[in-house]
Design a protein around this motif. Structure first.
Motif, PDB file in Angstrom:
ATOM      1  N   UNK A 152       0.808  -1.217   0.000  1.00  0.00           N
ATOM      2  CA  UNK A 152       0.000   0.000   0.000  1.00  0.00           C
ATOM      3  C   UNK A 152       0.842   1.268   0.000  1.00  0.00           C
ATOM      4  N   UNK A 153       2.169   1.150  -0.109  1.00  0.00           N
ATOM      5  CA  UNK A 153       3.044   2.322  -0.141  1.00  0.00           C
ATOM      6  C   UNK A 153       2.913   3.053  -1.473  1.00  0.00           C
ATOM      7  N   UNK A 154       3.229   4.335  -1.461  1.00  0.00           N
ATOM      8  CA  UNK A 154       3.284   5.107  -2.698  1.00  0.00           C
ATOM      9  C   UNK A 154       4.489   4.660  -3.519  1.00  0.00           C
ATOM     10  N   UNK A 155       4.413   4.884  -4.808  1.00  0.00           N
ATOM     11  CA  UNK A 155       5.560   4.613  -5.675  1.00  0.00           C
ATOM     12  C   UNK A 155       6.729   5.479  -5.216  1.00  0.00           C
ATOM     13  N   UNK A 156       7.918   4.905  -5.080  1.00  0.00           N
ATOM     14  CA  UNK A 156       9.064   5.704  -4.617  1.00  0.00           C
ATOM     15  C   UNK A 156       9.432   6.789  -5.632  1.00  0.00           C
ATOM     16  N   UNK A 157       9.893   7.915  -5.108  1.00  0.00           N
ATOM     17  CA  UNK A 157      10.368   8.998  -5.958  1.00  0.00           C
ATOM     18  C   UNK A 157      11.676   8.585  -6.617  1.00  0.00           C
ATOM     19  N   UNK A 158      11.978   9.210  -7.744  1.00  0.00           N
ATOM     20  CA  UNK A 158      13.208   8.901  -8.462  1.00  0.00           C
ATOM     21  C   UNK A 158      14.427   9.056  -7.558  1.00  0.00           C
ATOM     22  N   UNK A 159      14.493  10.112  -6.775  1.00  0.00           N
ATOM     23  CA  UNK A 159      15.646  10.323  -5.890  1.00  0.00           C
ATOM     24  C   UNK A 159      15.835   9.167  -4.915  1.00  0.00           C
ATOM     25  N   UNK A 160      14.750   8.644  -4.408  1.00  0.00           N
ATOM     26  CA  UNK A 160      14.830   7.500  -3.482  1.00  0.00           C
ATOM     27  C   UNK A 160      15.386   6.272  -4.196  1.00  0.00           C
ATOM     28  N   UNK A 161      14.975   6.060  -5.432  1.00  0.00           N
ATOM     29  CA  UNK A 161      15.473   4.919  -6.203  1.00  0.00           C
ATOM     30  C   UNK A 161      16.943   5.099  -6.565  1.00  0.00           C
ATOM     31  N   UNK A 162      17.326   6.314  -6.944  1.00  0.00           N
ATOM     32  CA  UNK A 162      18.726   6.579  -7.287  1.00  0.00           C
ATOM     33  C   UNK A 162      19.647   6.303  -6.107  1.00  0.00           C
ATOM     34  N   UNK A 163      19.164   6.571  -4.898  1.00  0.00           N
ATOM     35  CA  UNK A 163      19.968   6.343  -3.695  1.00  0.00           C
ATOM     36  C   UNK A 163      20.272   4.858  -3.486  1.00  0.00           C
ATOM     37  N   UNK A 164      19.517   3.979  -4.114  1.00  0.00           N
ATOM     38  CA  UNK A 164      19.738   2.534  -3.975  1.00  0.00           C
ATOM     39  C   UNK A 164      20.821   2.014  -4.922  1.00  0.00           C
ATOM     40  N   UNK A 165      21.209   2.827  -5.896  1.00  0.00           N
ATOM     41  CA  UNK A 165      22.201   2.387  -6.884  1.00  0.00           C
ATOM     42  C   UNK A 165      23.620   2.550  -6.359  1.00  0.00           C
ATOM     43  N   UNK A 166      24.480   1.642  -6.780  1.00  0.00           N
ATOM     44  CA  UNK A 166      25.908   1.788  -6.498  1.00  0.00           C
ATOM     45  C   UNK A 166      26.432   2.961  -7.324  1.00  0.00           C
ATOM     46  N   UNK A 167      27.441   3.671  -6.828  1.00  0.00           N
ATOM     47  CA  UNK A 167      27.971   4.822  -7.563  1.00  0.00           C
ATOM     48  C   UNK A 167      28.504   4.441  -8.946  1.00  0.00           C
ATOM     49  N   UNK A 168      28.169   5.274  -9.922  1.00  0.00           N
ATOM     50  CA  UNK A 168      28.662   5.158 -11.297  1.00  0.00           C
ATOM     51  C   UNK A 168      28.917   6.563 -11.816  1.00  0.00           C
ATOM     52  N   UNK A 169      29.509   6.655 -12.992  1.00  0.00           N
ATOM     53  CA  UNK A 169      29.738   7.960 -13.602  1.00  0.00           C
ATOM     54  C   UNK A 169      28.431   8.620 -14.035  1.00  0.00           C
TER      55      UNK A 169
END
Length: 166
Positions: free
Chosen positions: A78-95
């Motif tokens: 029942x959670x809202x769709x995560x914001x893009x910024x929240x999803x980006x924070x889950x990624x490993x660092x890249x260029x």
């Protein structure tokens, strides 16, 4: 991490452009990740597989791992769709992270456009350039939809990964 989007309406050529850009930019030695927004329900799992059974039993997250890759599935319930910024924070660092979709977010974007679709341009203030199959009368750069190397140059320069673009 630098973020750049590829937006456009359905059948505008976004996914093909994304694929070509990932290939071009990684061949140049940069690390690239992607985020793709889906407007529909999707599943990367299959009925009957162990990971599917874990989710069906009520697991909030299932991490499926092998020696080649891992995938983390998170049930939103029942959670809202995560914001893009929240999803980006889950990624490993890249260029560079290339984002397909998320046209309403504020990161810089290139808009893919095919004349045959008959769609109007999005052309908001976040669209820095266009990749199109025809000449467009706009106040920003327009690249041929298949001019992948030139589009990559533009993006890399725009995010500061390439010192100069001509």
């Amino acid at each position: 991490m630098k973020i750049y989007g590829v937006v456009g309406w359905k059948n505008a050529g976004k996914t093909g452009l994304m694929e070509r850009l990932v290939s071009e930019i990684t061949l140049r030695g940069y690390s690239v990740s992607t985020v793709k927004h889906a407007h529909h329900s999707f599943d990367v799992d299959h009925v009957g597989k162990d990971s599917y059974r874990h989710r069906a039993a009520g697991a909030r997250e299932v991490l499926l791992a092998s020696r080649n890759r891992f995938a983390l599935m998170h049930e939103l319930s029942d959670e809202d769709e995560p914001a893009l910024e929240e999803l980006l924070a889950k990624l490993a660092p890249v260029d560079l992270v290339l984002v397909e979709g998320y046209k309403r977010d504020k990161h810089p974007k290139i808009e893919a456009h095919r004349h045959e679709t008959g769609n109007a341009l999005i052309a908001d203030e976040t669209v820095r350039a266009f990749a199109a199959d025809r000449t467009l009368d706009v106040d920003r750069p327009v690249f041929d939809l298949n001019a992948t190397a030139l589009i990559a140059d533009f993006i890399l320069q725009d995010v500061g990964l390439l010192e100069r673009w001509e």
